[in-house]
Scaffold this active site. Sequence first.
Site, PDB file in Angstrom:
ATOM      1  N   SER A  22       0.842  -1.191   0.000  1.00  0.00           N
ATOM      2  CA  SER A  22       0.000   0.000   0.000  1.00  0.00           C
ATOM      3  C   SER A  22       0.877   1.241   0.000  1.00  0.00           C
ATOM      4  O   SER A  22       2.038   1.204   0.434  1.00  0.00           O
ATOM      5  CB  SER A  22      -0.894   0.005   1.247  1.00  0.00           C
ATOM      6  N   TYR A  49      -2.983  -1.368  10.195  1.00  0.00           N
ATOM      7  CA  TYR A  49      -2.889  -1.710   8.773  1.00  0.00           C
ATOM      8  C   TYR A  49      -1.524  -1.314   8.224  1.00  0.00           C
ATOM      9  O   TYR A  49      -0.863  -2.096   7.528  1.00  0.00           O
ATOM     10  CB  TYR A  49      -3.997  -0.993   8.009  1.00  0.00           C
TER      11      TYR A  49
END
Length: 256
Positions: free
Chosen positions: A127, A140
Amino acid sequence: MKTVLITGCSSGYGLETARHFHAQGWRVIATMRTPRKGVLPDSDRIRMLPLDVTDPDSISTAIAAAGPIDVLVNNAGIGVVGAFEATPMSHVRKVFETNTLGTMAMVQAVIPQMRARRSGAIVNVTSSVTLAAMPLAAAYTASKQAIEGFTGSLAHEMSAFGIQVKLVEPGYAPTTRFAQNTDIDIADLIPEAYAAFAEPIFAGFAKPTLTTKESDVAETVWHAANDETGRLRFPAGADAVALAQARYGTLSSKQV
């Protein structure tokens, strides 16, 4: 005909990536926890298999059923948005079990056959939060940062056996189901003390300046899987590319 196995194909990046590889003439093993008919073209080059990356038996069964795998794309993941203070540790562990340990388990399962053939590619999807940490996504971000370090080290190990190891770093795509694939309500993770802090952040999510399309990620994964230059990182999407350029400068270097 080459074969790619992709995890997390029920929607979003994984689904679009499966479609893209199929369009390029590849044999696609599209995996998801519960296969659903109709999400992918009806083709003899597409096979959907059940796979839970947190279950060792599920992994071994899927790998055996897939046959020889030329490229593994680790895309399966779960997101969580909220103040870390309010995030139950049980959920933090769940995020790491899927995003981090699940990716590692898939890699460990596929290495023996690639090493025996002295060829193959492993593409780990992380990400853009690894390029610039995003607030209200601490668990996350940590789970994806762990995969960045893991992948960099693994790339060195696998180079001795002719196996390419890559990172694809997608930006923010409003069309994905980020943080909707968990059983925790975001409202429960924003205590009153954080409300004023969170409000402008969520407003920014709703109207981002730059975004990523699912097709951006699919095309970038495709390029990464076929790259033999030794380059490690591949940002995907306009926002991710901008962040990568700010952090690393030119994107033409190996970036190992």
